[in-house]
Design a protein around this motif. Structure first.
Motif, PDB file in Angstrom:
ATOM      1  N   LEU A  44       0.809  -1.216   0.000  1.00 14.35           N
ATOM      2  CA  LEU A  44       0.000   0.000   0.000  1.00 14.35           C
ATOM      3  C   LEU A  44       0.848   1.275   0.000  1.00 14.35           C
ATOM      4  N   ALA A  45       2.159   1.119  -0.038  1.00 12.79           N
ATOM      5  CA  ALA A  45       3.057   2.257   0.177  1.00 12.79           C
ATOM      6  C   ALA A  45       2.850   3.405  -0.798  1.00 12.79           C
ATOM      7  N   ASP A  46       2.489   3.096  -2.032  1.00 14.36           N
ATOM      8  CA  ASP A  46       2.378   4.160  -3.038  1.00 14.36           C
ATOM      9  C   ASP A  46       0.941   4.651  -3.222  1.00 14.36           C
ATOM     10  N   LEU A  47       0.034   4.226  -2.352  1.00 17.00           N
ATOM     11  CA  LEU A  47      -1.368   4.620  -2.475  1.00 17.00           C
ATOM     12  C   LEU A  47      -1.682   5.771  -1.512  1.00 17.00           C
ATOM     13  N   PRO A  48      -2.757   6.516  -1.770  1.00 12.44           N
ATOM     14  CA  PRO A  48      -3.116   7.646  -0.912  1.00 12.44           C
ATOM     15  C   PRO A  48      -3.842   7.191   0.357  1.00 12.44           C
ATOM     16  N   VAL A  49      -3.143   6.374   1.140  1.00  7.72           N
ATOM     17  CA  VAL A  49      -3.622   5.948   2.450  1.00  7.72           C
ATOM     18  C   VAL A  49      -2.477   6.110   3.438  1.00  7.72           C
ATOM     19  N   VAL A  50      -2.813   6.228   4.712  1.00 10.98           N
ATOM     20  CA  VAL A  50      -1.796   6.302   5.761  1.00 10.98           C
ATOM     21  C   VAL A  50      -1.768   4.953   6.475  1.00 10.98           C
ATOM     22  N   THR A  51      -0.669   4.239   6.333  1.00  8.61           N
ATOM     23  CA  THR A  51      -0.543   2.927   6.959  1.00  8.61           C
ATOM     24  C   THR A  51      -0.128   3.076   8.422  1.00  8.61           C
ATOM     25  N   PRO A  52      -0.319   2.034   9.229  1.00  7.12           N
ATOM     26  CA  PRO A  52      -0.025   2.142  10.662  1.00  7.12           C
ATOM     27  C   PRO A  52       1.423   2.542  10.934  1.00  7.12           C
ATOM     28  N   HIS A  53       1.575   3.400  11.925  1.00  6.29           N
ATOM     29  CA  HIS A  53       2.885   3.925  12.303  1.00  6.29           C
ATOM     30  C   HIS A  53       3.475   3.078  13.425  1.00  6.29           C
ATOM     31  N   GLU A  54       4.732   2.728  13.293  1.00  3.09           N
ATOM     32  CA  GLU A  54       5.471   2.097  14.386  1.00  3.09           C
ATOM     33  C   GLU A  54       6.470   3.126  14.903  1.00  3.09           C
TER      34      GLU A  54
END
Length: 365
Positions: A264-274
């Motif tokens: 999902l890295a290149d999509l306009p979403v914010v993935t969970p932060h570590e």
């Protein structure tokens, strides 16, 4: 092929022989209440978590409730906590007669923002109750420093964080007490309801043991008004079978999460932060998106589950909002508007993760 939020059958089948044998032995023994498996599980869990005491109770909500009572929190007190969590966190505070004081969350971890806590402290504040949400440990060093500075109790809500640690110290061992849930979908889950209170305090442990068993230390002798909140012996059998595998389960959850991240890295979403403060064990994989409805509809059309944890912050829930008129917690409100959780469980195959991400990619195209 459908993909559920969580699939409990694979975990059961992997341990079926051990679990079935343990349940059969318990049925034969007829020791169903506070029996040998509860005692053994308490000892094993305490050793794993690095705490002096682990006390099995009926469920995670009771764990919070009894931990607060045992820590001396009561009528008229205030407890600082998160507005972005399951309602049980705040319910337990209300059960003891205290008032939840909601403080906004960090926009990346979704946990209680330590920088906002001190401004919320009043002469009535008696405790801080951080939530290790979705398996991401809260910033306990910062929160604990505040608690010590202001002489406040620190109760951890560990319902979603069994096995998460900060520098080798497990969640549930970092405050005055920790409260765990063993609801079936949790990282360590039983086959019904179950919970546990952890503490290094002999006084808190003794009080919780009395409170869970009708206020009694000796049968039919009652020193305080207590509750009926005992971990079931048969649930303890299941938890004992699963506990040795919890680190493996959590590693697999991290595998799933990191594969999602890569896809999902290149999509306009914010993935969970570590945040690197502690080890995230991904009870949930929750992203942020402005196109939540479109993604959910696309996933549903392909037989793929998704969920919104949580759609309404606690200070805006009907049961609470009259008590907090005009309260604005903009980060929690924004996260609630955009959050979406995807399927995650240890046995989720890479191919299923890739399929889920492909559907999301099409939905956002």
């Amino acid at each position: 092929m459908t993909i559920p939020m969580v699939d409990l059958s694979a975990q059961y089948h992997a341990l079926q022989a051990e679990i079935d044998a343990g349940l059969a032995a318990t049925l034969q023994s007829t020791q169903f209440i506070l029996g040998p498996n509860v005692r053994a599980f308490e000892e094993e869990a305490a050793a794993y978590l690095g705490v002096k005491h682990a006390i099995g109770v009926a469920n995670g909500t009771d764990a919070l409730h009894l931990a607060l009572l045992a820590a001396g929190i009561g009528e008229g007190d205030e407890v600082i906590t998160s507005p972005f969590t399951f309602i049980a966190t705040a319910e337990a505070i209300r059960y003891v007669g205290a008032r939840p004081v909601f403080v906004d969350i960090d926009p990346r971890t979704f946990n209680l923002d330590p920088d906002l806590i001190e401004a919320a402290i009043t002469p009535k504040t008696r405790a801080i109750l951080p939530v290790h949400l979705f398996g991401q440990p809260a910033d306990m060093a910062a929160i604990r420093a505040i608690a010590i500075r202001h002489q406040l109790k620190l109760i951890e809500d560990c319902a979603q964080s069994f096995g998460a640690d900060i520098a080798g110290h497990m969640t549930g061992s970092l405050g005055d007490a920790g409260a765990f849930s063993f609801f079936p979908s949790k990282n360590l889950g039983c086959f019904g309801d179950g919970g546990m209170v952890t503490t290094d305090s002999d006084a808190i442990a003794e009080k919780v043991r009395m409170l869970r068993n009708h206020g009694s230390k000796v049968r039919y002798y009652h020193d305080i008004i207590g509750y009926n909140s005992r971990l079931d012996e048969m649930q303890a059998v299941i938890l004992r079978a699963k506990l040795p595998h919890i680190d493996s389960y959590n590693r697999e959850r991290r595998r799933v999460a990191h594969r999602y991240n890569a896809n999902l890295a290149d999509l306009p979403v914010v993935t969970p932060h570590e945040d690197g403060i502690g080890t995230h064990v991904f009870h949930q994989y929750t992203l942020l998106t402005e196109r939540r409805e479109a993604i959910q509809q696309a996933l549903q059309a392909e037989g793929i589950a998704s969920a919104i944890y949580y759609p309404i912050p606690l200070h805006q829930q009907n049961v609470f909002k009259a008590d907090y008129p005009g309260l604005s917690l903009p980060v929690a409100e924004d996260v609630a508007r955009r959050c979406l959780s995807l399927p995650i469980y240890p046995e989720l195959p890479d191919a299923s993760i890739d399929r889920i991400c492909a559907v999301i990619r099409r939905a956002l195209g």
